[in-house]
Design an enzyme around this catalytic site. Structure first.
Site, mmCIF file in Angstrom:
data_model
loop_
_atom_site.group_PDB
_atom_site.id
_atom_site.type_symbol
_atom_site.label_atom_id
_atom_site.label_comp_id
_atom_site.label_asym_id
_atom_site.label_seq_id
_atom_site.Cartn_x
_atom_site.Cartn_y
_atom_site.Cartn_z
ATOM 1 N N HIS A 491 0.847 -1.200 0.000
ATOM 2 C CA HIS A 491 0.000 0.000 0.000
ATOM 3 C C HIS A 491 0.883 1.252 0.000
ATOM 4 O O HIS A 491 1.992 1.235 0.545
ATOM 5 C CB HIS A 491 -0.891 0.008 1.237
ATOM 6 C CG HIS A 491 -2.086 -0.886 1.095
ATOM 7 N ND1 HIS A 491 -3.321 -0.557 1.591
ATOM 8 C CD2 HIS A 491 -2.239 -2.084 0.489
ATOM 9 C CE1 HIS A 491 -4.177 -1.518 1.312
ATOM 10 N NE2 HIS A 491 -3.543 -2.472 0.643
ATOM 11 N N GLU A 492 0.369 2.296 -0.595
ATOM 12 C CA GLU A 492 1.050 3.605 -0.693
ATOM 13 C C GLU A 492 2.343 3.547 -1.502
ATOM 14 O O GLU A 492 3.094 4.521 -1.541
ATOM 15 C CB GLU A 492 1.339 4.223 0.695
ATOM 16 C CG GLU A 492 0.109 4.619 1.466
ATOM 17 C CD GLU A 492 -0.388 3.493 2.349
ATOM 18 O OE1 GLU A 492 0.419 2.673 2.813
ATOM 19 O OE2 GLU A 492 -1.614 3.401 2.565
ATOM 20 N N GLU A 516 -10.804 2.363 2.539
ATOM 21 C CA GLU A 516 -10.555 3.021 3.831
ATOM 22 C C GLU A 516 -11.126 4.443 3.868
ATOM 23 O O GLU A 516 -11.575 4.903 4.912
ATOM 24 C CB GLU A 516 -9.059 3.024 4.163
ATOM 25 C CG GLU A 516 -8.183 3.757 3.163
ATOM 26 C CD GLU A 516 -6.677 3.589 3.459
ATOM 27 O OE1 GLU A 516 -6.322 2.795 4.326
ATOM 28 O OE2 GLU A 516 -5.882 4.273 2.794
HETATM 29 C C1 NOJ Z 1 -2.811 2.641 5.172
HETATM 30 C C2 NOJ Z 1 -3.298 1.407 4.483
HETATM 31 O O1 NOJ Z 1 -3.917 1.713 3.263
HETATM 32 C C3 NOJ Z 1 -4.226 0.693 5.413
HETATM 33 O O2 NOJ Z 1 -4.799 -0.418 4.763
HETATM 34 C C4 NOJ Z 1 -3.478 0.285 6.650
HETATM 35 O O3 NOJ Z 1 -4.369 -0.291 7.539
HETATM 36 C C5 NOJ Z 1 -2.842 1.496 7.312
HETATM 37 N N1 NOJ Z 1 -2.088 2.234 6.379
HETATM 38 C C6 NOJ Z 1 -1.921 1.087 8.453
HETATM 39 O O4 NOJ Z 1 -0.826 0.385 7.955
HETATM 40 CA CA CA Z 2 -3.709 3.830 1.931
#
Ligand code: NOJ
Ligand code: CA
Length: 715
Positions: A491-492, A516
């Protein structure tokens, strides 16, 4: 192959080049295998490389410049002479380890031009591949006596648009893609820019008011669909596109690193591909495989351990604010090696505790999910983002209330495998230093997949999520993971560019605004209608659908907090419309328990496909996809709509002739509406054959999901 030198058509297009760049020095045309797309390459009189692209005889990319500028060697934007042009054809069908279809055809004609700057004897080559559905080009720097290191100041690749197209865009940003999409004319991007910047993100570096991200989809006034992106982003920085509103020309805008450098390369080397997909209908953008095709074949010899999966997770509890990743509220800050977690008071909201993990394992196992993600299991979350901190996590030490051995044993006894979670907080150096230990820890404890994350500004400080160094970091993690037979869902990280063809253990990326945000600031109804045409062009997204508690009811939510902007059956449809080889059932067990009839679709739906058919498609408006599972005879269909209610009408003529199937249709109820009645749904069963036609009503921001099973296969 048809490669034409200075045909009449070429000459006509050349006149345009002549008007713009005064004279043509050399001209080469390569056409797609079906003859619809024609790419013309020229050198202007001052030796500037230029190209244009036509579809069925009409330009889709007007004469556009090519080249790069450097800080340490002469710019490679002009002064070239033509050395030679090589042409060739290629046609193969390859088998992805996982994907939207079980076989992919890679069929193109190519043009490979070699150019030289006589003044310094530097050689630059440009390779074009022209497919029936688009084209890609890249710069190639062969080994040569007078050119070695190149420090990139700017890449000057242009994409000159033929009109004021409708664009489906998010702002250019060096650090995040977690934006809402805007749909407007190219000329209106600047006007809309400020409104989309309101982003509550831990790391965001917007670029300029007319800079947008790829994959960028556009629609022309003639109804043609275009997509600009890149493929095989390896050892290079990520490309954005800056629009010149006067000429409606995009110029590539690379991501600088902490030193302000856009990239550092050394001959021999190649740049990533710059791609343009062209289609007469929106479905063609989804069906295009040029991003994958422009990547190298799989480099992992034994891929038997890479398998698509569905998973549940201790996750939405924290995202929605019901629980926490952190174990205690006693400490405003923590420090690895110093903080003693046995000397603090547990906060009582820490979700990743042994008992809760067992509850999730029970539910997952009862409902046939073999994977469970547990976030917040490891120490460090009290103070994980917001400060410059090198050693945020160690990736191996559980919190005192999480008995890892006990949870693992319980999971094993219930045929559930845990998914590791590595939040790095952007401290990539910390992660790299600890990577071998962290991966070995996974292997020792039976984990085969990891969700990693890069929330917050990057360390090394000043570096960006999408710069060359960070892109190399993500790939380093993926290739090293392959050594340990570990699958990665990052992610990111930088947005995908088809690299999963080469490293299929890269099973997921977020790299966009996921579910999210339904709990943060909300996602608009058209968001999931836009992602497949934009972000997903580069590769699958871990969107994490399946929220049933659409009002997000928990004691910690403040009144007026955003809630999910879909109906319940739209959540089901996303398992088909939002392609990913890993799919999360993101909601809490207790929320699924309230709608076990609808949950059945999530239990049934496949995650790996033999074929995919794009039945109805219009970006930001509607999308209906039918997919046949790999290794079986079941079909799954998902249909979604944005703000407008609509009817989806399609024939099932893709089913096998003479076979009777049972279709289970999960659809919006008659009174469903995402704002007023999102939980109104109906489930119907009917017998269907290849002669059947369906007409399904979708509510505003609604959807439907269908599973179709041959009657003979039913128990
Ligand atoms: C951002 C992520 O997209 C999410 O899925 C994750 O729970 C949080 N960061 C914490 O790592
Ligand atoms: Ca994210």
């Amino acid at each position: 192959m048809k490669t034409v030198r200075l045909s009449l058509r070429t000459l006509l297009i050349g006149v345009i080049g002549f008007l713009t760049y005064t004279n043509l020095f050399a001209s080469n045309v390569v056409v797609s295998p079906n003859g619809n797309l024609a790419l013309e390459f020229n050198l202007s009189s001052d030796g500037m490389p230029i190209y244009n692209l036509s579809f069925k005889g009409s330009e889709v990319v007007k004469t556009s410049k090519l080249g790069l500028r450097f800080t340490n060697v002469d710019d490679m934007t002009s002064g070239f002479t033509f050395v030679k042009a090589d042409t060739s054809s290629f046609d193969e069908t390859w088998t992805p380890v996982w994907g939207e279809e079980s076989e992919i055809r890679n069929h193109y004609n190519s043009l490979f031009v070699t150019l030289k700057q006589p003044a310094n004897e530097h050689i630059m080559q440009i390779e074009f591949r022209v497919f029936d559905d688009g084209m890609g080009f890249r710069y190639v720097f062969p080994e040569q006596p007078k050119l070695d290191y190149m420090y990139i100041k700017e890449e000057c690749s242009e994409f000159a648009m033929t009109g004021d197209h409708i664009a489906y865009w998010i702002p250019g940003d060096y650090d995040t893609q977690e934006y809402e999409y805007t749909v407007c004319l190219l000329s209106k991007i600047r006007e809309k820019y400020e409104a989309v910047l309101e982003l509550d993100n831990a790391s965001t570096t917007p670029i300029s008011p007319t800079c947008v991200q790829t994959a960028l989809t556009m629609k022309t006034s003639e109804g043609l669909y275009l997509n600009i992106h890149e493929a095989a982003l390896i050892d290079y920085s990520c490309m954005h596109l800056t629009l010149d509103e006067k000429t409606l020309t995009f110029t590539s805008t690379l991501t600088p690193d902490g030193t302000g450098m856009m990239g550092y390369i050394q001959a021999p080397c190649v740049t990533p591909w710059r791609t343009v997909i062209v289609s007469e209908n929106a479905a063609g953008i989804l069906a295009s495989r040029i991003t994958l095709n422009l990547n190298e074949p799989c480099k992992i010899e034994d891929t038997s351990w890479i398998k698509p999966f569905k998973y549940m997770g201790i996750w939405w509890e924290m995202i929605s604010g019901k629980g926490t990743w952190a174990y205690t509220n006693d400490y405003p800050s923590v420090k690895l090696g110093y903080t003693d977690y046995n000397k603090c008071t547990p906060n009582g909201t820490h979700s990743a505790n042994t008992a809760n993990a067992k509850r999730y394992i029970d539910f997952a196992s009862e409902h046939g999910f073999h994977h469970l993600l547990i976030e917040g299991w490891n120490i460090g979350w009290e103070d994980w983002v917001g400060d410059w901190k090198e050693d945020v996590f160690d990736f191996v030490t559980p919190y005192p209330d999480f008995d890892l051995e006990e949870v693992l044993a319980y999971a094993k006894a219930h045929d559930v495998e845990l998914i590791m979670h590595h939040e790095t907080s952007g401290s990539t150096r910390n992660y790299e230093r600890r990577l071998d230990t962290a991966y070995q820890f996974m292997v020792d404890h039976g984990y085969h997949s990891v969700k990693s994350g890069y929330v917050g500004p990057m360390i090394p400080r000043g570096f960006h999520h999408y710069d060359q160094w960070c892109n190399n970091h993500y790939l380093y993690c993926v290739t090293k993971a392959a050594d340990y037979k570990i699958c990665v869902n990052a992610h990111e990280a930088t947005r995908p560019t088809g690299i999963c063809r080469t490293y299929p253990n890269l099973v997921g990326n977020e790299s966009a605004r996921g579910t999210e945000y339904e709990a943060f600031q909300g996602n608009s109804p058209h968001h999931t209608l836009t992602l497949p045409f934009t972000r997903l062009i580069g590769g699958p997204m871990d969107y994490t659908p399946g929220i049933f508690d659409l009002y997000i009811q928990n004691e910690n939510r403040k009144p007026g907090s955003p809630r999910v902007s879909t109906t319940l059956t739209k959540q089901l449809a996303l398992y088909v419309t939002m392609y990913s080889p890993i799919q999360m059932a993101a909601d809490l067990p207790e929320n699924y328990a309230k709608h076990l009839d609808a949950f059945q679709f999530i239990k049934d739906v496949a995650v790996d496909w033999q074929k995919s058919l794009y039945l109805e498609a219009e970006p930001a408006e509607y999308l209906t996809i039918a997919r046949k599972e790999k290794g079986g005879e079941r079909w799954f269909i998902g249909g979604i709509t944005a703000e407008n209610a609509r009817h989806s009408r399609f024939a099932l003529d893709f089913l096998d002739k003479g076979v009777k199937y049972e279709a289970t249709i999960y659809r919006d109820g008659d009174k469903a509406d995402y704002e007023t009645n999102p939980l109104d749904y109906k489930i119907e069963k009917k017998i269907v054959t290849s002669k059947s036609k369906l007409d399904i009503a979708l509510a505003r921001s609604g959807g439907f999901a269908i599973s179709i099973v041959p009657i003979a296969d039913k128990k």
